[in-house]
Design an enzyme around this catalytic site. Structure first.
Site, short mmCIF file in Angstrom:
data_model
loop_
_atom_site.label_atom_id
_atom_site.label_comp_id
_atom_site.label_asym_id
_atom_site.label_seq_id
_atom_site.Cartn_x
_atom_site.Cartn_y
_atom_site.Cartn_z
N LYS A 1 0.84 -1.20 0.00
CA LYS A 1 0.00 0.00 0.00
C LYS A 1 0.88 1.26 0.00
O LYS A 1 2.08 1.19 0.30
CB LYS A 1 -0.92 -0.03 1.24
N TYR B 1 -12.25 -3.13 -2.81
CA TYR B 1 -12.81 -2.94 -1.45
C TYR B 1 -14.34 -2.86 -1.50
O TYR B 1 -14.96 -2.14 -0.73
CB TYR B 1 -12.22 -1.69 -0.81
N PHE C 1 -15.78 4.88 6.80
CA PHE C 1 -14.38 5.21 6.56
C PHE C 1 -13.95 5.00 5.10
O PHE C 1 -12.80 5.26 4.75
CB PHE C 1 -13.46 4.41 7.50
N ARG D 1 -1.02 -14.57 4.99
CA ARG D 1 -1.87 -13.90 6.00
C ARG D 1 -1.22 -14.01 7.38
O ARG D 1 -1.26 -13.07 8.16
CB ARG D 1 -3.28 -14.51 6.03
N THR E 1 -5.72 -7.32 10.78
CA THR E 1 -5.95 -6.05 10.07
C THR E 1 -5.36 -4.83 10.79
O THR E 1 -4.65 -4.03 10.17
CB THR E 1 -7.47 -5.85 9.87
N ARG F 1 2.43 -6.33 9.90
CA ARG F 1 1.64 -5.24 10.47
C ARG F 1 1.99 -5.00 11.93
O ARG F 1 1.99 -3.87 12.41
CB ARG F 1 0.15 -5.55 10.30
N ASN G 1 -1.99 0.06 7.07
CA ASN G 1 -1.39 -1.17 7.59
C ASN G 1 -0.48 -1.84 6.57
O ASN G 1 -0.35 -3.05 6.51
CB ASN G 1 -2.48 -2.13 8.10
N HIS H 1 -1.68 -5.44 1.70
CA HIS H 1 -2.89 -6.25 1.53
C HIS H 1 -2.47 -7.66 1.17
O HIS H 1 -1.47 -7.86 0.48
CB HIS H 1 -3.75 -5.69 0.38
N GLU I 1 -8.76 -11.54 -7.36
CA GLU I 1 -7.87 -10.38 -7.23
C GLU I 1 -6.73 -10.44 -8.25
O GLU I 1 -6.35 -9.43 -8.84
CB GLU I 1 -7.32 -10.29 -5.80
#
Ligand code: IDP
Ligand code: MG
Length: 153
Positions: free
Chosen positions: A9, A49, A57, A85, A91, A102, A112, A115, A126
């Site tokens: 990100k 998303y 948000f 993961r 998250t 993270r 964070n 992804h 994706e």
């Protein structure tokens, strides 16, 4: 072999964390089969998303995700979705365990740093959202032990 989509990100680019995070995946033994820098426009973010589009948000999340380009990549390996993961952590950075990406690099619920796909179905969706077939590479990792053994004959 299973595949997972990851996104570095904008905060990971801004904070110069891309190499450090990628290094963790490489050291784990995962194979990079595609990677590129891209700007996530409204359309892509709306799809990526979609499950958050009605959250209060969401507009702020979109501004964050468009504050700089992102780097998207596809990793391949045994059980890669769960493996990644676990390496990434939960998250919210302030809840993620130390030792996870993270947990080590984020204190935020929004920024964070990365992804990672959360299921086989979402991973394939994706990957096809961000990559064309000819942008993914099927190659053998060279077995160095084998090459050295041949040299010694
Ligand atoms: P994940 O990234 O761990 O899969 P999701 O629930 O799918 O988590 O949320 C996607 C992204 O949306 C998060 O990584 C984070 O950047 C952002 N996000 C999720 N929940 C919140 C929140 O409560 N406030 C602000 N941003 C959030
Ligand atoms: Mg998610």
């Amino acid at each position: 072999m299973e595949r997972s989509l990851i996104i570095f990100k904008p905060d990971s680019l801004n904070r110069a964390l891309v190499g450090e995070i990628l290094h963790r995946f490489e050291r784990k033994g995962l194979k990079i089969i595609g990677m590129k820098m891209t700007y996530l426009d409204d359309d892509l973010l709306g799809q990526h998303y979609f499950h958050l589009k009605d959250k209060p948000f969401f507009p702020r999340l979109k501004r964050f995700m468009q504050s700089a380009p992102s780097i998207v990549a596809v990793l391949e390996g045994n059980n890669v979705i769960e493996v990644v993961r676990n390496l990434v952590g939960v998250t919210r950075g302030y809840e993620a365990l130390s030792g996870t990406v993270r947990g080590d690099y984020s204190l935020s619920g929004q920024c964070n740093v990365i992804h990672a796909s959360d299921s086989p179905v979402n991973a394939e969706l994706e990957i096809s959202r961000f990559f064309n077939h000819d942008e993914l590479f099927n190659y053998e990792k060279i077995d160095l032990e084998y090459i050295y053994a041949e040299d010694e004959l």
